[in-house]
Design a protein around this motif. Structure first.
Motif, PDB file in Angstrom:
ATOM      1  N   ILE A 146      31.492  27.557  40.035  1.00 23.24           N
ATOM      2  CA  ILE A 146      30.284  26.915  40.540  1.00 23.24           C
ATOM      3  C   ILE A 146      29.637  26.214  39.361  1.00 23.24           C
ATOM      4  O   ILE A 146      29.387  26.837  38.322  1.00 23.24           O
ATOM      5  N   ARG A 147      29.357  24.936  39.508  1.00 29.64           N
ATOM      6  CA  ARG A 147      28.788  24.139  38.420  1.00 29.64           C
ATOM      7  C   ARG A 147      27.327  23.834  38.718  1.00 29.64           C
ATOM      8  O   ARG A 147      26.983  23.441  39.825  1.00 29.64           O
ATOM      9  N   ARG A 148      26.493  24.034  37.691  1.00 27.42           N
ATOM     10  CA  ARG A 148      25.062  23.773  37.870  1.00 27.42           C
ATOM     11  C   ARG A 148      24.450  23.487  36.500  1.00 27.42           C
ATOM     12  O   ARG A 148      24.564  24.299  35.588  1.00 27.42           O
ATOM     13  N   GLY A 149      23.815  22.332  36.396  1.00 26.45           N
ATOM     14  CA  GLY A 149      23.142  21.980  35.144  1.00 26.45           C
ATOM     15  C   GLY A 149      24.110  21.951  33.983  1.00 26.45           C
ATOM     16  O   GLY A 149      25.110  21.244  34.017  1.00 26.45           O
ATOM     17  N   GLU A 150      23.823  22.743  32.970  1.00 26.61           N
ATOM     18  CA  GLU A 150      24.681  22.814  31.786  1.00 26.61           C
ATOM     19  C   GLU A 150      25.504  24.095  31.744  1.00 26.61           C
ATOM     20  O   GLU A 150      25.972  24.511  30.682  1.00 26.61           O
ATOM     21  N   HIS A 151      25.686  24.716  32.912  1.00 22.87           N
ATOM     22  CA  HIS A 151      26.437  25.976  32.981  1.00 22.87           C
ATOM     23  C   HIS A 151      27.463  25.938  34.103  1.00 22.87           C
ATOM     24  O   HIS A 151      27.303  25.215  35.078  1.00 22.87           O
ATOM     25  N   VAL A 152      28.497  26.744  33.926  1.00 21.67           N
ATOM     26  CA  VAL A 152      29.517  26.948  34.948  1.00 21.67           C
ATOM     27  C   VAL A 152      29.596  28.448  35.200  1.00 21.67           C
ATOM     28  O   VAL A 152      29.652  29.242  34.257  1.00 21.67           O
ATOM     29  N   THR A 153      29.606  28.815  36.467  1.00 19.24           N
ATOM     30  CA  THR A 153      29.769  30.216  36.843  1.00 19.24           C
ATOM     31  C   THR A 153      31.196  30.426  37.326  1.00 19.24           C
ATOM     32  O   THR A 153      31.654  29.730  38.238  1.00 19.24           O
ATOM     33  N   ALA A 154      31.890  31.368  36.691  1.00 17.98           N
ATOM     34  CA  ALA A 154      33.231  31.756  37.131  1.00 17.98           C
ATOM     35  C   ALA A 154      33.085  33.019  37.966  1.00 17.98           C
ATOM     36  O   ALA A 154      32.408  33.971  37.563  1.00 17.98           O
ATOM     37  N   LEU A 155      33.704  33.005  39.147  1.00 15.36           N
ATOM     38  CA  LEU A 155      33.620  34.142  40.068  1.00 15.36           C
ATOM     39  C   LEU A 155      34.980  34.832  40.140  1.00 15.36           C
ATOM     40  O   LEU A 155      36.012  34.171  40.250  1.00 15.36           O
ATOM     41  N   TYR A 156      34.948  36.166  40.086  1.00 16.83           N
ATOM     42  CA  TYR A 156      36.166  36.970  40.100  1.00 16.83           C
ATOM     43  C   TYR A 156      36.053  38.097  41.118  1.00 16.83           C
ATOM     44  O   TYR A 156      34.990  38.698  41.271  1.00 16.83           O
ATOM     45  N   ARG A 157      37.168  38.399  41.778  1.00 17.84           N
ATOM     46  CA  ARG A 157      37.261  39.604  42.601  1.00 17.84           C
ATOM     47  C   ARG A 157      37.569  40.754  41.636  1.00 17.84           C
ATOM     48  O   ARG A 157      38.478  40.658  40.817  1.00 17.84           O
ATOM     49  N   VAL A 158      36.798  41.823  41.747  1.00 21.92           N
ATOM     50  CA  VAL A 158      36.927  42.958  40.833  1.00 21.92           C
ATOM     51  C   VAL A 158      37.303  44.202  41.633  1.00 21.92           C
ATOM     52  O   VAL A 158      36.739  44.456  42.701  1.00 21.92           O
ATOM     53  N   ARG A 159      38.237  44.939  41.086  1.00 23.50           N
ATOM     54  CA  ARG A 159      38.646  46.215  41.688  1.00 23.50           C
ATOM     55  C   ARG A 159      38.511  47.320  40.649  1.00 23.50           C
ATOM     56  O   ARG A 159      38.482  47.067  39.458  1.00 23.50           O
ATOM     57  N   SER A 160      38.462  48.539  41.152  1.00 23.84           N
ATOM     58  CA  SER A 160      38.305  49.706  40.290  1.00 23.84           C
ATOM     59  C   SER A 160      39.511  50.624  40.445  1.00 23.84           C
ATOM     60  O   SER A 160      40.082  50.736  41.534  1.00 23.84           O
ATOM     61  N   GLN A 161      39.860  51.292  39.362  1.00 27.35           N
ATOM     62  CA  GLN A 161      40.912  52.303  39.412  1.00 27.35           C
ATOM     63  C   GLN A 161      40.377  53.605  39.988  1.00 27.35           C
ATOM     64  O   GLN A 161      41.149  54.453  40.434  1.00 27.35           O
ATOM     65  N   ALA A 162      39.063  53.773  39.992  1.00 23.22           N
ATOM     66  CA  ALA A 162      38.458  55.038  40.403  1.00 23.22           C
ATOM     67  C   ALA A 162      37.732  54.973  41.740  1.00 23.22           C
ATOM     68  O   ALA A 162      37.490  56.001  42.356  1.00 23.22           O
ATOM     69  N   ARG A 163      37.356  53.771  42.172  1.00 22.09           N
ATOM     70  CA  ARG A 163      36.594  53.622  43.413  1.00 22.09           C
ATOM     71  C   ARG A 163      37.277  52.615  44.318  1.00 22.09           C
ATOM     72  O   ARG A 163      37.731  51.564  43.870  1.00 22.09           O
ATOM     73  N   GLU A 164      37.328  52.931  45.598  1.00 23.81           N
ATOM     74  CA  GLU A 164      37.963  52.049  46.566  1.00 23.81           C
ATOM     75  C   GLU A 164      37.062  50.870  46.890  1.00 23.81           C
ATOM     76  O   GLU A 164      35.834  50.990  46.904  1.00 23.81           O
ATOM     77  N   GLY A 165      37.665  49.722  47.129  1.00 25.61           N
ATOM     78  CA  GLY A 165      36.907  48.543  47.528  1.00 25.61           C
ATOM     79  C   GLY A 165      36.989  47.430  46.502  1.00 25.61           C
ATOM     80  O   GLY A 165      37.731  47.505  45.527  1.00 25.61           O
ATOM     81  N   GLU A 166      36.216  46.385  46.762  1.00 19.87           N
ATOM     82  CA  GLU A 166      36.184  45.202  45.900  1.00 19.87           C
ATOM     83  C   GLU A 166      34.744  44.842  45.571  1.00 19.87           C
ATOM     84  O   GLU A 166      33.836  45.099  46.356  1.00 19.87           O
ATOM     85  N   TRP A 167      34.567  44.234  44.405  1.00 18.01           N
ATOM     86  CA  TRP A 167      33.259  43.769  43.948  1.00 18.01           C
ATOM     87  C   TRP A 167      33.387  42.315  43.527  1.00 18.01           C
ATOM     88  O   TRP A 167      34.483  41.806  43.290  1.00 18.01           O
ATOM     89  N   LEU A 168      32.240  41.653  43.413  1.00 20.33           N
ATOM     90  CA  LEU A 168      32.197  40.280  42.938  1.00 20.33           C
ATOM     91  C   LEU A 168      31.759  40.278  41.483  1.00 20.33           C
ATOM     92  O   LEU A 168      30.699  40.809  41.140  1.00 20.33           O
ATOM     93  N   GLY A 169      32.594  39.707  40.625  1.00 19.02           N
ATOM     94  CA  GLY A 169      32.251  39.544  39.218  1.00 19.02           C
ATOM     95  C   GLY A 169      31.777  38.125  38.980  1.00 19.02           C
ATOM     96  O   GLY A 169      32.322  37.174  39.543  1.00 19.02           O
TER      97      GLY A 169
END
Length: 116
Positions: A74-97
């Motif tokens: 995502i591009r905005r102004g003078e910054h870029v946001t990189a988005l990642y799907r995050v998983r855990s070895q200890a907890r089930e499910g997915e998170w947004l990085g």
């Protein structure tokens, strides 16, 4: 220079190694290396005590899967946001990085990083 002048591929060549380092140092609880690419403003806003507690006690922050799954930019102004799907070895499910990148004194720095 504005990071938005770079192509998606050029941004990702920078973003992926930075993200990999954040995951690695989070898992290791290595605070010094975790923050080494943070912007000056981000460093000023950190509460080192709270971040230290997170490293010591967060099951999620200490057990992140190193395999990266980039969802896009995502591009905005003078910054870029990189988005990642995050998983855990200890907890089930997915998170947004989320990692926000931009230039500071000629170098690409991390202006924000979080997992939701």
């Amino acid at each position: 220079m504005n990071i938005n002048d770079l192509t998606d591929e050029e941004v990702l060549e920078i973003a992926h190694p930075l993200w990999d380092d954040l995951i690695k140092y989070s898992n290791e609880g290595d605070y010094g290396n975790f923050i080494k690419k943070f912007s000056y403003g981000l460093l000023l806003g950190l509460n080192e005590v709270e971040l230290g507690k997170q490293f010591a006690h967060s099951e999620l922050a200490r057990n992140l899967v190193e395999e990266r799954d980039c969802l896009g930019l995502i591009r905005r102004g003078e910054h870029v946001t990189a988005l990642y799907r995050v998983r855990s070895q200890a907890r089930e499910g997915e998170w947004l990085g989320r990692m926000v990148l931009g230039y500071e004194n000629g170098d690409v720095k991390i202006f924000a990083a979080s997992i939701f």
